[in-house]
Design an enzyme around this catalytic site. Structure first.
Site, PDB file in Angstrom:
ATOM      1  N   TYR A   1       0.846  -1.201   0.000  1.00 57.25           N
ATOM      2  CA  TYR A   1       0.000   0.000   0.000  1.00 57.25           C
ATOM      3  C   TYR A   1       0.883   1.253   0.000  1.00 57.25           C
ATOM      4  O   TYR A   1       0.729   2.141  -0.837  1.00 57.25           O
ATOM      5  CB  TYR A   1      -0.908  -0.036   1.220  1.00 57.25           C
ATOM      6  CG  TYR A   1      -1.877   1.117   1.345  1.00 57.25           C
ATOM      7  CD1 TYR A   1      -2.921   1.285   0.434  1.00 57.25           C
ATOM      8  CD2 TYR A   1      -1.779   2.026   2.399  1.00 57.25           C
ATOM      9  CE1 TYR A   1      -3.829   2.326   0.565  1.00 57.25           C
ATOM     10  CE2 TYR A   1      -2.678   3.071   2.543  1.00 57.25           C
ATOM     11  CZ  TYR A   1      -3.706   3.222   1.621  1.00 57.25           C
ATOM     12  OH  TYR A   1      -4.602   4.252   1.767  1.00 57.25           O
TER      13      TYR A   1
ATOM     14  N   GLN B   1       0.255   3.590  21.505  1.00 56.42           N
ATOM     15  CA  GLN B   1       0.374   4.167  20.147  1.00 56.42           C
ATOM     16  C   GLN B   1      -0.758   5.182  19.947  1.00 56.42           C
ATOM     17  O   GLN B   1      -1.847   5.006  20.482  1.00 56.42           O
ATOM     18  CB  GLN B   1       0.380   3.082  19.060  1.00 56.42           C
ATOM     19  CG  GLN B   1      -0.922   2.367  18.790  1.00 56.42           C
ATOM     20  CD  GLN B   1      -1.141   1.153  19.666  1.00 56.42           C
ATOM     21  OE1 GLN B   1      -0.748   1.126  20.819  1.00 56.42           O
ATOM     22  NE2 GLN B   1      -1.796   0.137  19.135  1.00 56.42           N
TER      23      GLN B   1
ATOM     24  N   ASP C   1       2.939  -1.682  12.362  1.00 49.74           N
ATOM     25  CA  ASP C   1       1.857  -0.789  12.780  1.00 49.74           C
ATOM     26  C   ASP C   1       2.526   0.491  13.303  1.00 49.74           C
ATOM     27  O   ASP C   1       3.343   0.430  14.212  1.00 49.74           O
ATOM     28  CB  ASP C   1       1.064  -1.471  13.902  1.00 49.74           C
ATOM     29  CG  ASP C   1      -0.297  -0.837  14.076  1.00 49.74           C
ATOM     30  OD1 ASP C   1      -0.905  -0.492  13.056  1.00 49.74           O
ATOM     31  OD2 ASP C   1      -0.746  -0.709  15.228  1.00 49.74           O
TER      32      ASP C   1
ATOM     33  N   ARG D   1       0.922   8.875  14.715  1.00 49.60           N
ATOM     34  CA  ARG D   1       0.447   9.508  13.489  1.00 49.60           C
ATOM     35  C   ARG D   1      -0.223  10.818  13.850  1.00 49.60           C
ATOM     36  O   ARG D   1      -1.170  10.839  14.628  1.00 49.60           O
ATOM     37  CB  ARG D   1      -0.628   8.628  12.835  1.00 49.60           C
ATOM     38  CG  ARG D   1      -0.180   7.662  11.808  1.00 49.60           C
ATOM     39  CD  ARG D   1       0.511   8.328  10.641  1.00 49.60           C
ATOM     40  NE  ARG D   1       1.335   7.374   9.938  1.00 49.60           N
ATOM     41  CZ  ARG D   1       0.849   6.326   9.291  1.00 49.60           C
ATOM     42  NH1 ARG D   1      -0.431   6.111   9.251  1.00 49.60           N
ATOM     43  NH2 ARG D   1       1.649   5.507   8.693  1.00 49.60           N
TER      44      ARG D   1
HETATM   45  N1  LIG Z   1     -10.305   6.377   4.725  1.00 45.33           N
HETATM   46  C1  LIG Z   1      -9.127   6.825   5.094  1.00 45.33           C
HETATM   47  O1  LIG Z   1      -8.915   7.127   6.281  1.00 45.33           O
HETATM   48  C2  LIG Z   1      -8.020   7.013   4.087  1.00 45.33           C
HETATM   49  C3  LIG Z   1      -6.753   7.404   4.558  1.00 45.33           C
HETATM   50  C4  LIG Z   1      -5.739   7.588   3.635  1.00 45.33           C
HETATM   51  C5  LIG Z   1      -5.966   7.433   2.285  1.00 45.33           C
HETATM   52  N2  LIG Z   1      -7.201   7.046   1.860  1.00 45.33           N
HETATM   53  C6  LIG Z   1      -7.364   6.857   0.409  1.00 45.33           C
HETATM   54  O2  LIG Z   1      -8.647   7.288  -0.012  1.00 45.33           O
HETATM   55  C7  LIG Z   1      -9.154   6.437  -1.027  1.00 45.33           C
HETATM   56  C8  LIG Z   1     -10.513   5.898  -0.626  1.00 45.33           C
HETATM   57  O3  LIG Z   1     -10.407   5.184   0.600  1.00 45.33           O
HETATM   58  P1  LIG Z   1     -11.707   4.625   1.336  1.00 45.33           P
HETATM   59  O4  LIG Z   1     -11.436   4.658   2.777  1.00 45.33           O
HETATM   60  O5  LIG Z   1     -12.889   5.293   0.803  1.00 45.33           O
HETATM   61  O6  LIG Z   1     -11.638   3.089   0.881  1.00 45.33           O
HETATM   62  P2  LIG Z   1     -12.808   2.145   0.336  1.00 45.33           P
HETATM   63  O7  LIG Z   1     -12.248   0.755   0.283  1.00 45.33           O
HETATM   64  O8  LIG Z   1     -14.056   2.371   1.091  1.00 45.33           O
HETATM   65  O9  LIG Z   1     -13.015   2.691  -1.139  1.00 45.33           O
HETATM   66  C9  LIG Z   1     -12.169   2.376  -2.195  1.00 45.33           C
HETATM   67  C10 LIG Z   1     -13.013   2.112  -3.419  1.00 45.33           C
HETATM   68  O10 LIG Z   1     -12.165   1.847  -4.538  1.00 45.33           O
HETATM   69  C11 LIG Z   1     -12.688   0.768  -5.286  1.00 45.33           C
HETATM   70  N3  LIG Z   1     -11.593   0.139  -6.033  1.00 45.33           N
HETATM   71  C12 LIG Z   1     -10.500  -0.482  -5.540  1.00 45.33           C
HETATM   72  N4  LIG Z   1      -9.742  -0.944  -6.545  1.00 45.33           N
HETATM   73  C13 LIG Z   1     -10.350  -0.571  -7.703  1.00 45.33           C
HETATM   74  C14 LIG Z   1     -10.050  -0.753  -9.079  1.00 45.33           C
HETATM   75  N5  LIG Z   1      -8.951  -1.416  -9.472  1.00 45.33           N
HETATM   76  N6  LIG Z   1     -10.903  -0.229 -10.009  1.00 45.33           N
HETATM   77  C15 LIG Z   1     -12.022   0.436  -9.630  1.00 45.33           C
HETATM   78  N7  LIG Z   1     -12.369   0.618  -8.342  1.00 45.33           N
HETATM   79  C16 LIG Z   1     -11.542   0.122  -7.378  1.00 45.33           C
HETATM   80  C17 LIG Z   1     -13.313  -0.143  -4.231  1.00 45.33           C
HETATM   81  O11 LIG Z   1     -14.253  -1.048  -4.739  1.00 45.33           O
HETATM   82  C18 LIG Z   1     -13.921   0.879  -3.272  1.00 45.33           C
HETATM   83  O12 LIG Z   1     -15.242   1.205  -3.631  1.00 45.33           O
HETATM   84  C19 LIG Z   1      -8.102   5.344  -1.247  1.00 45.33           C
HETATM   85  O13 LIG Z   1      -7.292   5.688  -2.340  1.00 45.33           O
HETATM   86  C20 LIG Z   1      -7.300   5.383   0.030  1.00 45.33           C
HETATM   87  O14 LIG Z   1      -5.980   4.949  -0.180  1.00 45.33           O
HETATM   88  C21 LIG Z   1      -8.230   6.815   2.731  1.00 45.33           C
END
Ligand SMILES: NC(=O)c1ccc[n+]([C@@H]2O[C@H](COP(=O)([O-])OP(=O)(O)OC[C@H]3O[C@@H](n4cnc5c(N)ncnc54)[C@H](O)[C@@H]3O)[C@@H](O)[C@H]2O)c1
Length: 329
Positions: A147, A211, A273, A277
């Protein structure tokens, strides 16, 4: 004429809230998702709205969208440790190939693109709190590396498109965000504690609970992303809530909020882990005139109300995601 925006990861937690926000602002919204970790339920309310369109597609495959696009938000990616440990290769692919495909689409459509990066690019940070100038401390070959490194590559290729092709790009480094539509069993601490409280189980703390984490309510996060998209700032920017709390103290807050009679129990800390943060949001304050507004107390109440509204079946499902149908071998 209204503007058109493509939002990848639209059926996920953040993606679905972004769809709501841009629909409310009068945009034509195209949501794209392959539902690997997302849920139809998150966007069901949008399907009848004329300016919302859903495309089911895996963004690691060539991405084509008919007509013009003004903006792209690339939020598709497994985002919780449970997900990316189960589907490590898809995680690497969506951050690398998926991002490349979307940058190509942005270039072809002359659209501005904002990509979702993460505080995980800082790894287990040796600098506290983390400013955008900190380069991070990531274990490239650890289980979480899939990731972290995908997101670091994502930032690099985005900056390369910006510098080499003059593409309008934005990068948000998202710190832990929470709120309604998180998945109960995605392994993140807030749904984990709330689910345990609702099922009448003990609350599990990993490690000794010293943590720390800082939690940003989803409405604040969406506002930060919205402001960043319309700013002229092309470098990464932290969006998160700097109020830090130890996991042990947080577990105690959840016990109070949920009135659970269960105990807090301790288990060994998972590999890599992070111990601390906390975002430094000086830049977001200065450039976006943004800072979080929702207190942890209010945000947690709203989130708990959402989880309380889940059906018994949803509450007791041990893990409701089956990735097998979505994986192309
Ligand atoms: N929620 C957080 O606290 C957080 C923190 C840091 C970064 N992010 C980033 O924000 C974004 C959304 O996170 P989230 O928490 O909503 O996660 P989530 O898992 O709820 O949403 C991610 C979505 O992306 C879709 N997806 C994954 N791979 C795919 C692909 N190859 N093609 C099309 N769709 C695809 C999944 O089906 C899902 O609906 C991510 O990029 C994540 O890395 C989130």
């Amino acid at each position: 004429m209204s503007k058109t925006i493509l939002i990848t990861g639209a059926a996920g937690f953040l993606g679905s809230h972004l769809c709501d926000r841009f629909i409310a602002q009068g945009f034509e919204v195209i949501g794209m998702d392959n539902f690997i970790t997302g849920d139809h339920k998150n966007i069901k309310h949008l399907l009848a709205i004329p300016n919302f369109k859903l495309i089911e597609h895996d963004v690691t495959e060539f991405v084509n969208v008919q007509g013009h696009l003004d903006y792209i938000l690339h939020f598709a990616s497994p985002a919780s440790p449970i997900d990316y440990l189960k589907i490590p290769i898809q995680t690497l692919k969506v951050g690398s190939l998926g991002t490349h495909n979307l940058l190509g689409l942005a270039k072809a459509k002359k659209a501005r693109i904002l990509i979702a990066s993460t505080s995980e690019v800082y790894g287990d940070p040796l600098v506290h709190p983390q400013t955008e100038a900190y380069y991070g401390n990531v274990n490239t070959i650890g289980p979480r590396g899939v990731y972290d490194e995908a997101k670091r590559f994502q930032e690099s290729i985005t900056m390369a498109y910006h510098r080499f092709h003059g593409l309008e790009t934005r990068i948000v480094r998202i710190f832990n965000t929470y709120g309604p539509r998180m998945r109960l069993n995605d392994g993140r601490v807030i749904p984990a504690f709330m689910g345990q409280a609702l099922r009448g189980e003990d609350l599990t703390v990993f490690g000794d609970g010293t943590q720390t984490r800082s939690f940003c309510y989803v409405d604040d996060q969406i506002e930060g992303i919205y402001r960043l998209l319309f700013s002229d700032y092309a470098y990464p920017i932290n969006i998160g809530n700097p109020h830090e709390i130890s996991i042990k103290d947080f577990a105690e807050e959840i016990v109070k909020l949920t009135s659970t009679k269960q105990e807090i129990v301790y288990k060994p800390l998972p590999v890599d882990d992070p111990m601390q943060r906390q975002p430094d949001i000086t830049l977001a304050r200065k450039i976006l005139n943004w800072e979080p507004k929702v207190s942890r107390e209010d945000g947690m109440k709203k989130t708990f109300a959402y989880f309380k509204g889940l059906s018994k079946e949803e509450l007791f499902k041990s893990e409701h995601k089956d990735f097998t149908n979505h994986i192309k071998r």
